[in-house]
Design an enzyme around this catalytic site. Structure first.
Site: not given
Ligand code: NAD
Length: 975
Positions: A736, A770
């Site tokens: 997501e 999001c």
């Molecule tokens: P992010 O992608 O930076 O991080 C998300 C998670 O992924 C964190 O736990 C992070 O530690 C982990 N992560 C980072 N790099 C990784 C890697 N290389 N391998 C595995 N895991 C890794 O996102 P964020 O800043 O925490 O959240 C904001 C983003 O999330 C926005 O883009 C937002 O739109 C999205 N979001 C989407 C939904 C949805 O339901 N579609 C809901 C909430 C947030």
């Protein structure tokens, strides 16, 4: 009740009904349009809805073509045949000889005619003649100004100006406050009228209110303060009390307040008013009404899953009305009584009671609505009373919203006018005493609408009430003192040593250390996956009922600590209070919803059976699930993804975002306290880019559930698909990601509803959702009107420390986010034009705050229109028409949420079919999906199309096996 009073009620009531019916016969001819329209509307529920919706949208149909199109769209079938009287009014009998222009004008005239029945005058110049007319009929007046919802300081000033003009106009009569009376709504005096923070609301509303009261005193005009929705009641009373206790007014000023009898706690409210009135130097006028917002109160409470604050049975309101009336009358002369009703039984009760107690006419009066209770008002004048007519003033066609409310009241099942006067039902039955025994005490009631739901969600906290408000303030204070906690790595129930740690500071203020978080490495990943894999067999073999029980117990634990969790979230990620509570509520809902939904899935699903063969599908858990979550919904998303994995029999590695590990730890601890065996859930804190790839690649991980950015999501999808030297399965991934969400505003949008929804969608929680709105596509004809109100309203949208109730936009999560967003704003200035930016001097200096920004004229190729910025920058795009707007909205790599603000049925239908989004919202905010109600998730580059918060979501955590068994033996089929 004293039998002699009851006897007198019957006598007076019979007389009033007779007089009113006689008068109604005279008025009948003048009301032919209204009566014809109402009769037509009553033909069917659907027709009634469409007719009222058409009346509602009509003032915004600016062209004859639009009028004709909407007539066709709202009344498409020949079954909608408009009655002859109205057809003649519209001249639709010969549509061919009519031009569109004529039809538009005729419709406008017709509505103006109907509107004038209820809206007495269009401006202050018409007030004095009206006053004289009503005076000649033996009536008094209270003026009510109609207008749009106040969303900005500018609009509040405009209201103040209109009220002052009206007060001065009334003052010209120089006949004293009893005659000169105006009703005001306090919410019109401030864009910040907020039930959650009465002290601040009072401060912000009082300056304009004070000016009004001073002028009213000078002009000897009486001010009556109207009551609005239930949530505003206590704050309204608080503002009035605060003003009256100011030194300037201590010697007394005559003011009126309103008590709504349909509220279940109206009796307690009256006790409060009476004890206050005792201390006032001049009598307080209490206007007793049944209440005008019944539908909204019921709908709102149902949606929130709160107890319905109003009586749902008319008899109960009637009984409460009498009970309250009697209490008020027994407190005369400390109070004056304004009995505002069209119910003749209630009036007769007041007349009989005041006669029996010898209460003088100067202490009570009757109030009726202009255009509705004319015949009853006339009957009262025949008995030597001087009823006061509550008289709305405003532009008649623009005042349609008011008109719709009045018309609805007229056709309602509870309308005395309809049954008693128009339909002439049996007078004895109409005057029967209301059944007081049906009154129930407030504390006995429960949310009685929950049976209608398949799932009973956890209600959000009602912060407009003082108890939740106080508890939350206490929790914020306590949590603030208990921060700086350690967040460890926990594998198989044991805390693991970490070689590295990092500090997490609050985005509200960098001086606040929230946690010291351990950084997991490859070895931790390896051992956490080992532990989860080891426990898989045991956990997956438990009956679903047992696993569901663990989830429910976890939900209970979260519920018991919800204030502390919400308070922690405010500090850890800077969420405004009510949104932090909503996140906790959502987590609880996920646990309860999935634990319930899993039962249905674990039943074998028969495909087709024959006498000798049975065929069915059985679902089986996948194995180890890696749950990788973002920080912006720190509890709900982590809970939703992990609860789905657990209840379906998978074991779990929790990998929270580094920014919100402390909230995640609270979830892990709740799972532990609920008794989930060690190793079934393992907790790996730390930066995702350091240990995430190891987790994703590990061949023993069977399913990855990720929510986060597009960049990381696509990386994970690619890593998870990489071939391994010794592959054991193809990994399943649920991904997501973000959005570049658009909302369309067409020419028929109701701006009173649209602008707050736009601001909420784009700016609450600093746009860090999001689902947040970042592209607003507006059609030409409404553009200028929308922009001027939007910008003014944005000025009133406060950015600040989110640990205060009034703040809906706090800081952004980090310095990096702040820099990124400020760069985005600079880019918007360079590429286009910024038409609104929060004054940076008003932003707190300690945290990562950014200004709210609205930009226009960005070039089509601008990155700001294509990539997610994840901050409060709203780009507005102007376009010709709805079709063009939809094409712009769909021109995106993302497909997450979208919105439409329109009252044109064909546009709404078109969006339902063609708007490319996972979640479409019509005429409401585009964020805030609820578990079980609005399954959430997008497609294209927003996600893999899974729908969190639905039973389907759980299927993803299973593999399906088909089983086919030959059950015959030697040719014999089983019986
Ligand atoms: P992010 O992608 O930076 O991080 C998300 C998670 O992924 C964190 O736990 C992070 O530690 C982990 N992560 C980072 N790099 C990784 C890697 N290389 N391998 C595995 N895991 C890794 O996102 P964020 O800043 O925490 O959240 C904001 C983003 O999330 C926005 O883009 C937002 O739109 C999205 N979001 C989407 C939904 C949805 O339901 N579609 C809901 C909430 C947030």
């Amino acid at each position: 009740m004293d039998p002699s009073i009851e006897k007198q009620i019957q006598t007076v009531g019979q007389r009033l009904i007779k007089l009113a019916r006689e008068k109604e016969a005279d008025l009948g001819a003048a009301r032919k349009w209204e009566n014809a329209l109402l009769d037509w509307c009553m033909k069917s529920e659907s027709l009634r809805t469409r007719a009222f919706r058409f009346i509602d949208v009509f003032p915004d149909l600016i062209s004859p073509t639009a009028t004709l199109q909407h007539i066709k769209e709202y009344f498409p079938s020949s079954d909608d045949r408009i009655p002859a009287a109205i057809r003649r009014g519209l001249l639709l009998t010969h549509p061919r000889i009519l031009t569109r222009g004529i039809i538009h004008r005729l419709t406008k005239n017709l509505f103006a005619k109907i509107a004038k029945l209820f809206i007495a005058a269009s401006n202050e110049n018409e007030v004095l003649p009206l006053f004289n007319t009503l005076q000649k009929k033996g009536c008094l007046v209270s003026i009510d100004l109609l207008g749009e919802r106040t969303m900005s300081e500018k609009e509040a000033d405009a209201y103040l100006g209109r009220y002052l003009t009206m007060i001065r106009e009334l003052g010209k009569k120089k006949i004293g406050p009893h005659e000169q009376n105006i009703s005001i709504k306090l919410s019109s005096l401030s864009p910040d009228f907020c039930a959650e923070d009465s002290a601040l609301t009072s401060k912000r509303t009082r300056s304009r209110f004070r000016t009004l009261v001073q002028e009213a005193k000078r002009q000897k005009v009486f001010l009556h303060i109207d009551m609005e929705h239930y949530e505003f009641r206590d704050v309204t009373l608080c503002v009035i009390r605060d003003l009256l206790s100011e030194a300037e007014f201590k010697s007394g000023i005559s003011l009126g307040v309103v008590l709504q009898a349909y509220l279940r706690d109206a009796d307690a409210c009256l006790s409060h008013l009476l004890s206050w009135a005792k201390k006032l130097p001049v009598p307080l006028t209490i206007r007793l009404v049944r209440g005008a917002y019944w539908d909204q109160e019921v709908m709102h409470a149902m949606k929130q899953n709160w107890p319905i604050p109003v009586f749902t049975n008319k008899e109960e309101t009637d009984a409460m009305f009498e009970q309250l009336a009697e209490r008020i009358m027994t407190h005369i002369p400390k109070v004056r009584f304004a009995c505002a009703t069209h119910n003749v039984r209630s009036m007769a009760h007041v007349i009989a009671f005041t006669q029996a107690k010898n209460i003088s006419l100067e202490y009570f009066e009757f109030q009726l609505l202009y255009g509705m209770g004319d015949s009853i008002a006339h009957a009262l004048t025949q008995l030597d009373f001087k009823p006061r007519i509550y008289t709305p003033i405003g532009e008649p066609v623009r005042g349609m919203a008011y008109l719709v409310r009045r018309l609805l009241e007229n056709v309602s099942q509870a309308s005395f006018i309809r049954f008693g006067i128009h339909e002439k039902q049996n007078a004895k039955a109409l005057l029967a005493p209301p059944e007081a025994a049906t009154l129930r005490k407030p504390k006995e009631r429960k949310a009685n609408h929950t049976k209608a739901r398949t799932f009973n969600p956890c209600p959000p906290l009602a912060f407009f009430q003082s108890t939740p408000q106080k508890k939350m303030i206490r929790a914020l204070e306590q949590i603030r003192l208990s921060l700086s906690q350690e967040v460890p790595i926990i594998i198989n129930g044991a805390v693991e040593r970490a070689h590295r740690k990092f500090h997490v500071h609050s985005p509200i203020n960098q001086k606040i250390l929230v946690s010291s978080t351990a950084q997991a490495d490859a070895a931790h990943v390896h051992s956490a996956v080992h532990s989860a894999a080891h426990r898989f067999l045991m956990w997956s073999r438990l009956p679903v009922s047992k696993r569901a029980r663990y989830l429910k117990d976890t939900a209970d634990i979260l519920e018991r600590t919800r204030y502390e969790l919400a308070a922690l979230e405010v500090y850890e990620v800077g969420k405004p209070i009510s949104e932090a509570d909503a996140d906790v509520k959502e987590a609880i809902d996920f646990l309860n919803y999935y634990s319930r939904a899993a039962f249905q899935l674990e039943r074998d699903e028969t495909t087709h059976n024959f006498p000798n063969e049975i065929n069915f599908m059985r679902l089986q858990p996948r194995g180890v699930a890696a749950i990788i979550a973002p920080w912006n919904f720190p509890l709900a998303i982590l809970t939703g993804m992990s609860a789905a994995a657990l209840v379906t029999g998978n074991t779990v590695i929790l990998k929270p975002a580094e920014e919100s590990s402390l909230m995640a730890l609270k979830l892990f601890e709740a799972y532990q306290k609920a008794g989930i065996p060690d190793g079934v859930v393992n907790f790996l804190s730390g930066a995702g880019d350091l240990m995430g790839p190891d987790l994703v690649r590990d061949p023993r991980v069977a399913i990855i559930s990720f929510t986060g950015s597009k960049k990381v999501g696509l990386e994970i999808a690619s890593l998870a698909s990489e071939a391994h030297a010794n592959p054991q399965h193809i990994k399943k991934f649920l991904i997501e990601m973000g959005g570049k969400n658009a909302a369309i505003v067409d020419e028929t949008a109701d701006l009173d509803q649209t602008i707050p929804a736009i601001l909420d969608s784009a700016f609450s929680f600093a746009g860090q959702k999001c689902s947040a709105l970042s592209r607003l596509v507006v059609v030409d004809t409404i553009y200028d009107r929308l922009i001027s109100r939007l910008v003014a309203a944005a000025e009133a949208f406060r950015v600040g420390d989110p640990s205060h109730f009034l703040i809906k936009c706090g800081p952004v999560i980090s310095k990096a986010a702040q820099d990124r967003i400020l760069k985005g704003i600079a880019q918007a200035k360079h590429e286009g034009k910024v038409i609104f930016e929060t004054d940076s001097k008003t932003l707190p200096t300690h945290g990562h705050y950014v200004p709210l920004t609205i930009a226009v004229n960005l070039p089509e190729h601008s990155e700001l229109l294509r990539e997610e910025l994840f901050g409060p920058l709203l780009a507005v795009i102007r376009t010709k028409n709805f079709r063009g707007a939809l094409a712009i909205a769909n021109h995106s790599q993302f497909a997450l949420t979208g919105g439409v603000f329109s009252r044109t049925p064909s546009h709404i239908e078109c969006a339902k079919n063609e708007f490319q989004v996972g979640n479409l919202y019509i005429n409401r905010s585009i964020t805030g999906a609820l578990v079980g109600q609005q399954p959430f998730g997008g497609y294209k580059l927003s996600g893999t199309g899974t729908k969190a918060g639905s039973a389907d979501y759980l299927r993803e955590f299973y593999v399906a096996r088909t089983i086919s068994e030959n059950v015959s033996r030697h040719g014999f089929a089983p019986l």
